[in-house]
Design an enzyme around this catalytic site. Sequence first.
Site, short mmCIF file in Angstrom:
data_model
loop_
_atom_site.label_atom_id
_atom_site.label_comp_id
_atom_site.label_asym_id
_atom_site.label_seq_id
_atom_site.Cartn_x
_atom_site.Cartn_y
_atom_site.Cartn_z
N LYS A 1 0.92 -1.40 -0.08
CA LYS A 1 -0.04 -0.14 0.08
C LYS A 1 0.87 1.16 -0.12
O LYS A 1 1.93 1.41 0.59
CB LYS A 1 -0.85 0.00 1.25
CG LYS A 1 -1.82 1.11 1.61
CD LYS A 1 -3.16 1.30 0.87
CE LYS A 1 -3.78 2.24 0.66
NZ LYS A 1 -4.72 2.42 -0.61
N ILE B 1 1.51 4.57 1.20
CA ILE B 1 0.87 5.65 2.34
C ILE B 1 1.15 7.06 1.93
O ILE B 1 2.03 7.42 1.45
CB ILE B 1 1.65 5.32 3.61
CG1 ILE B 1 2.01 3.85 4.01
CG2 ILE B 1 1.01 6.36 4.95
CD1 ILE B 1 0.64 3.20 4.62
N HIS C 1 8.80 9.70 7.77
CA HIS C 1 9.66 8.72 8.05
C HIS C 1 10.34 8.55 9.21
O HIS C 1 11.02 9.78 9.69
CB HIS C 1 10.93 8.63 6.82
CG HIS C 1 11.75 7.72 6.98
ND1 HIS C 1 12.20 6.83 6.18
CD2 HIS C 1 12.61 7.63 8.06
CE1 HIS C 1 13.32 6.22 6.40
NE2 HIS C 1 13.69 6.46 7.51
N ARG D 1 23.96 -1.19 9.88
CA ARG D 1 25.21 -0.48 9.60
C ARG D 1 24.93 0.78 10.42
O ARG D 1 23.72 1.00 11.04
CB ARG D 1 25.36 -0.22 8.38
CG ARG D 1 24.29 0.38 7.67
CD ARG D 1 24.69 1.08 6.28
NE ARG D 1 23.69 1.36 5.47
CZ ARG D 1 22.92 2.48 5.48
NH1 ARG D 1 23.26 3.38 6.31
NH2 ARG D 1 21.76 2.69 4.82
P1 ADP Z 1 15.17 2.36 0.27
O1 ADP Z 1 15.85 1.16 0.97
O2 ADP Z 1 15.60 2.58 -1.49
O3 ADP Z 1 15.64 3.63 0.80
P2 ADP Z 1 12.72 2.50 1.75
O4 ADP Z 1 12.04 1.21 2.02
O5 ADP Z 1 13.72 2.66 3.32
O6 ADP Z 1 13.76 2.42 0.66
O7 ADP Z 1 11.94 3.77 1.50
C1 ADP Z 1 12.54 4.89 1.11
C2 ADP Z 1 11.43 6.11 1.25
O8 ADP Z 1 10.44 5.82 0.57
C3 ADP Z 1 10.85 6.19 2.77
O9 ADP Z 1 11.56 6.89 3.65
C4 ADP Z 1 9.35 6.74 2.44
O10 ADP Z 1 9.59 8.14 2.07
C5 ADP Z 1 9.19 6.25 1.25
N1 ADP Z 1 7.97 4.86 1.07
C6 ADP Z 1 8.79 3.64 1.44
N2 ADP Z 1 7.49 2.69 1.45
C7 ADP Z 1 6.51 3.67 1.28
C8 ADP Z 1 4.94 3.37 1.29
N3 ADP Z 1 4.52 2.09 1.68
N4 ADP Z 1 4.27 4.19 1.39
C9 ADP Z 1 4.72 5.66 0.96
N5 ADP Z 1 6.14 5.93 1.05
C10 ADP Z 1 6.90 4.98 1.10
#
Ligand code: ADP
Length: 497
Positions: free
Chosen positions: A205, A207, A212, A296
């Site tokens: 989904k 969001i 974050h 890390r």
């Molecule tokens: P990466 O490993 O590429 O950094 P992440 O899973 O940590 O990917 O997600 C990075 C960013 O993407 C998050 O901080 C958020 O801003 C956005 N994000 C990730 N998953 C979602 C989601 N399900 N809905 C909305 N935004 C998301």
Amino acid sequence: MSSKKIQKILIANRGEIAIRVMRTAKEMGIKTVAIYSDADIQAPHVAYADEAVHVGPPASSESYLNTARIIDACKELNVDAIHPGYGFLSENAGFAKLVEENNITFIGPSTHAIEVMGDKLAAKNAVADYDIPMVPGVNHAVTEVNEAKEIAGKIGYPVLIKASAGGGGKGMRVVEHAEELADQMQRAMSEAQSAFGDPAVFVEKYIGSPRHIEIQVLGDQHGNILYLFERECSIQRRHQKVIEEAPSAILTPEKRKAMGEAAVDVARACGYYGAGTVEFIMDENLDFFFLEMNTRLQVEHPVTEEITGIDLVKEQIHIAEGKALDIKQEELKIKGHSMEIRVYAENPRENFLPDTGTLSTYLPPQGPGVRVDDGYQQGMEIPIYYDPMISKLITHGENREQARLRMLRAIEEYQISGVNTTLDFCDFALRHDAFISGDFDTKFVNKYFSPEKLNNHDPEKEEFAMALAAHVFNQRSNGKPVNDGQQLSKWKLRAKQ
Ligand code: ADP
């Protein structure tokens, strides 16, 4: 499990993080070894170390990722531990294994933890037995468009297609409507294949307006795991962080505890030891969902150090030596507030396009409550081969407003010319009402920022720029160097009177 005192650490990294690790090693009486590529012969991290080893040409695949050369260097110089920093080899389970096989201590978690948490799907599955809230979606790789459509139909649009092996915001695609799904899925898969050599994607989904928020954890090799509170990292561009702070302006003590305990469970699920970060996204109802765990030290770790008074690198080293954590959860307290901005060589006027060039002026700010973690000096070039981050500017204050005002003051003092940077964007963000009130999410840049916002005339700044030019001219005519930060700061104070 190792249990001997570390005498000499090789830092398998470059730039600010290499220096950051060496600083703590020095304070602990541990010798340091830097590695460097042809592009970094003059780099400060090389000069800072007790010894330095050349590991190859500029391309990181032939230098900073050259595992065989790095291991050989350890043997030649009697190195007993490797700190990988972040990026490069830090989340490479194969490297951690190779290090251990060569009887060198890897300052980080077990190979198993890196492997499990390095794959977003494996991570979701690993924590399934614990009661960790997850974003609605599937826990397995999806290759068929029809299956993806079925899942998306069930969870409801918009959905996010994510690469299982993803990182750095790559391989992520938002799909608003069913008609776009096939096309976006194809793109996400090919992006994942070319970036990570693994096309596996899954659907969750999307969001709409999330924040974050991540939790710093510390675990030892005896099963003790602590949470060191949260970092708010919602100010992002291209799904990547640019401003972080601790604590978050919106967490209640109850929510903080719930997230902290969930993070400890995630760490426990993979038998975690070392410093790690459990990332969550939070929706408008303050419900939080597990995103991933980074095994890390994070770029933004200093804000946690500032509010807890704990040196995370020192803890990492102690943990790697086999020592038990000597702090208890109840003893941990949040002291004041800290903010960090990432100063990237990027052009915020051109969609944050990375910039290169020579730092013809480079004068970092100083003064109370200001910390600059950098790896550059005036006159150096920003190499095109690596991440374009110049430095991290961190402030600490008694409360959020003091940390923010300090950051604005420090940004104003920071003098960089020769490349475009994110400094003026950060100045804009920190002055914005949404940031000040704490009412913002990961859409901040899309919602509020456009390049014209940076073109506002600031008479005070213009006056300062003119005064700076006059100062440089005077210094030159006197035959003095122009890069004396201390003199400039005092001079600037005078100029402002
Ligand atoms: P990466 O490993 O590429 O950094 P992440 O899973 O940590 O990917 O997600 C990075 C960013 O993407 C998050 O901080 C958020 O801003 C956005 N994000 C990730 N998953 C979602 C989601 N399900 N809905 C909305 N935004 C998301």
